[in-house]
Design an enzyme around this catalytic site. Structure first.
Site, short mmCIF file in Angstrom:
data_model
loop_
_atom_site.label_atom_id
_atom_site.label_comp_id
_atom_site.label_asym_id
_atom_site.label_seq_id
_atom_site.Cartn_x
_atom_site.Cartn_y
_atom_site.Cartn_z
N TYR A 1 32.30 40.37 33.15
CA TYR A 1 32.29 39.85 34.51
C TYR A 1 32.11 41.00 35.51
O TYR A 1 32.63 42.09 35.32
CB TYR A 1 33.62 39.11 34.74
CG TYR A 1 33.93 38.78 36.16
CD1 TYR A 1 33.05 38.02 36.94
CD2 TYR A 1 35.12 39.21 36.75
CE1 TYR A 1 33.35 37.72 38.26
CE2 TYR A 1 35.43 38.91 38.06
CZ TYR A 1 34.54 38.17 38.81
OH TYR A 1 34.83 37.86 40.11
N LYS B 1 39.78 29.05 36.48
CA LYS B 1 38.66 28.32 35.90
C LYS B 1 39.15 27.10 35.11
O LYS B 1 39.80 26.24 35.66
CB LYS B 1 37.84 29.28 35.04
CG LYS B 1 37.51 30.62 35.71
CD LYS B 1 36.80 30.47 37.04
CE LYS B 1 36.23 31.78 37.57
NZ LYS B 1 37.21 32.82 37.91
N ARG C 1 60.26 38.20 41.89
CA ARG C 1 59.19 39.03 41.35
C ARG C 1 59.42 39.29 39.87
O ARG C 1 58.49 39.37 39.07
CB ARG C 1 59.12 40.36 42.12
CG ARG C 1 58.16 41.37 41.47
CD ARG C 1 57.88 42.58 42.37
NE ARG C 1 59.07 43.11 42.98
CZ ARG C 1 59.96 43.92 42.37
NH1 ARG C 1 59.79 44.25 41.09
NH2 ARG C 1 61.00 44.39 43.03
N ASP D 1 38.92 38.76 26.88
CA ASP D 1 38.87 37.79 27.96
C ASP D 1 38.41 36.46 27.36
O ASP D 1 37.29 36.33 26.88
CB ASP D 1 37.88 38.26 29.04
CG ASP D 1 37.85 37.35 30.26
OD1 ASP D 1 38.10 36.14 30.12
OD2 ASP D 1 37.54 37.84 31.36
#
Length: 395
Positions: A98, A195, A46, A170
Site C-alpha cells: 500500500y 475496510k 489508553r 497485511d
C-alpha cells in the site's frame, strides 16, 4: 465453532456484566480503584477499556492468535508494529505494498535508522537473497494492492524462521474469513479494519494480532506507550461490522469473480488482475493458502484519459479512497492509494495510469455490469490504436 458462528457468538456478542446482546460503549477515560494495592483490570483508557478489549479478543480469536490490538487506523497499526524493530535493524519488504506503507517506510522509518529492502516477494528466493546479518523481519502484503500479486506465506515463513526473523502480513484484502497468516507461520497479522472488517465506510480503524503471547506483550508496550488506540465508539462500530463479515464477503466475492470474468472479455480492457482467474500467476498458491479470492480486483483501460472518462460516466460505484464496503468502490491508484509512491516506482510495479481498482459491494450484479458496460463502451479511442493485451501477460 465454525467461522460464521464464531463471528456471532464470540467475545463481541454478549456483555458479561449485563447480558446485553451488544457489548456496551464504555465511555470512560479512567476507572475507580477500590484498593490501590490491588488495582482492577482497567485503570486508564489508553491502557485498556472493556469495549476495546472485546474487539481485541474477537480479532485474536478469529485469526488464531494469542493477543489482539485495536489501533486508531490501519497505518497506526502498521507503524506501531514496525516499532518492534530498532535502529540498525533491516527489514525485507514485499515491493507491492500500500502506498501509505511505502511512504512510512521510506520517509519516516528511514529517519530512525531502520532500513528496508523491497523485493518481489512472489519469488521466495528473492526474499532469501535480500536477508543480511542485520535483517530482523519480513513484511508481506498478499494479495498485494492494487495488482493482487500472491506471495507464498508458508514458504517465506520457513525461510524467515531459518534466520530467526519476524514475519508480518497485511491481511486486509482477505480478512481471517479467507486467509489466516498466523496458521501459515507468520508472527503478526495486520488489518485496516476500515475496510472489510468494518465494512460500511463509517469508521477508520486498524487491528493487529500476534501469534505468541510474548510478542503480544512487546506490542502492547508499544501500543500503550505511543497511544494510537482506537476510540470506544469506533471499536463498537467495528464489532458491529465484524458480525456480518462472512455474509458480506460471500456476496461481494461472488460479484467480484463474475466481474473479473466479464471484464476479461471486454475489448476496452487490456488487463484484469484477480486471483480467482485460473490464469492468474498466483492462482494456485492462492487456492492453497486461502479459502477465497476476495472482493477486490483491478483492471487496466490503457491510459489516464480513458480511466477518467470511465470515472465520469459510472453512476453506481462511488469513486473514493477506500475499499471493502457495502457499496462498490472504484479507486484510481495513481492518485489515490499510491499517490505517495513516485511515478517511476509505480511504473516498475505495474501501477499504470490506466489502472483502476474495484472493490465489489452488495449491489445487484446485473445493475453493476450494465453501468460498467455503458461507461466502457463510451471510452475515447487511443492513438496509436488500442490493442488488447493477453490477460496477465508478464511483458
Amino acid at each position: 465453532m465454525n467461522f460464521a458462528t464464531k463471528l456471532l457468538h464470540g467475545s463481541t456478542c454478549i456483555d458479561p456484566f449485563t447480558g446485553a446482546s451488544s457489548v456496551p460503549i464504555y465511555q470512560a477515560s479512567t476507572f475507580h480503584q477500590a484498593d490501590i494495592d490491588q488495582p482492577g483490570a482497567f485503570d486508564y483508557a489508553r491502557s485498556g477499556n472493556p469495549t476495546r478489549q472485546a474487539l481485541e479478543e474477537a480479532i485474536a480469536s478469529l485469526e488464531g492468535g494469542a493477543r489482539g490490538f485495536a489501533f486508531s487506523s490501519g497505518m497506526a497499526a502498521i507503524s506501531s508494529v514496525f516499532m518492534l524493530f530498532s535502529a540498525g535493524d533491516h527489514v525485507v519488504v514485499a515491493e507491492d505494498v500500500y502506498g501509505g506503507t511505502f511512504r512510512f517506510l521510506t520517509k519516516v522509518l528511514s529517519r530512525m535508522g531502520i532500513s528496508v529492502t523491497f523485493v518481489d516477494a512472489t519469488e521466495t528466493e528473492a526474499v532469501r537473497a535480500a536477508i543480511t546479518p542485520a535483517t530482523k523481519g519480513v513484511y508481506l502484503e498478499t494479495p498485494s494492492n492494487p495488482t493482487l500479486k500472491v506471495t507464498d506465506i508458508a514458504a517465506v515463513s520457513r525461510i524467515a524462521k531459518e534466520h530467526g526473523l519476524l514475519v508480518i502480513v497485511d491481511n486486509t484484502f482477505l480478512t481471517p474469513y479467507y486467509q489466516r497468516p498466523l496458521e501459515l507461520g507468520a508472527d503478526v497479522v495486520i488489518h485496516s479494519a476500515t475496510k472489510f472488517i468494518g465494512g460500511h465506510s463509517d469508521v477508520v480503524a486498524g487491528l493487529a494480532v500476534t501469534r505468541e503471547a510474548a510478542l503480544g506483550e512487546q506490542l502492547y508496550f508499544i501500543q500503550n506507550g505511543m497511544g494510537a488506540i482506537l476510540g470506544v465508539q469506533d471499536c463498537w462500530l467495528v464489532m458491529r461490522g465484524l458480525k456480518t463479515l462472512k455474509a458480506r464477503l460471500d456476496v461481494s466475492t461472488k460479484t467480484a469473480a463474475s466481474l473479473a470474468d466479464w471484464l476479461s472479455t471486454h475489448p476496452q480492457v487490456s488487463q484484469v488482475y484477480y486471483t480467482g482467474l485460473a490464469h492468474h500467476p498466483g492462482h494456485l498458491i492462492q487456492t492453497q493458502q486461502a479459502t477465497g479470492h476476495g472482493a477486490v480486483l483491478s483492471f487496466d483501460v490503457g491510459s489516464r484519459e480513458r480511466a477518467k472518462a470511465l470515472f465520469d460516466r459510472v453512476k453506481l460505484p462511488i469513486v473514493a479512497v477506500s475499499l471493502g464496503a457495502v457499496e462498490t468502490i472504484l479507486s484510481y491508484p495513481a492518485t489515490m492509494s499510491h499517490a505517495a509512491m513516485p511515478a517511476e516506482e509505480r511504473a516498475a510495479r505495474g501501477i499504470t495510469d490506466g489502472l483502476i481498482r474495484l472493490s465489489a459491494g452488495l449491489e445487484d450484479f446485473d445493475d453493476l455490469v450494465a453501468d460498467l458496460k455503458q461507461a466502457l463502451d463510451h471510452l475515447p479511442s487511443e492513438a496509436p490504436p488500442y490493442i488488447k493485451k493477453e490477460v496477465f501477460s508478464r511483458a
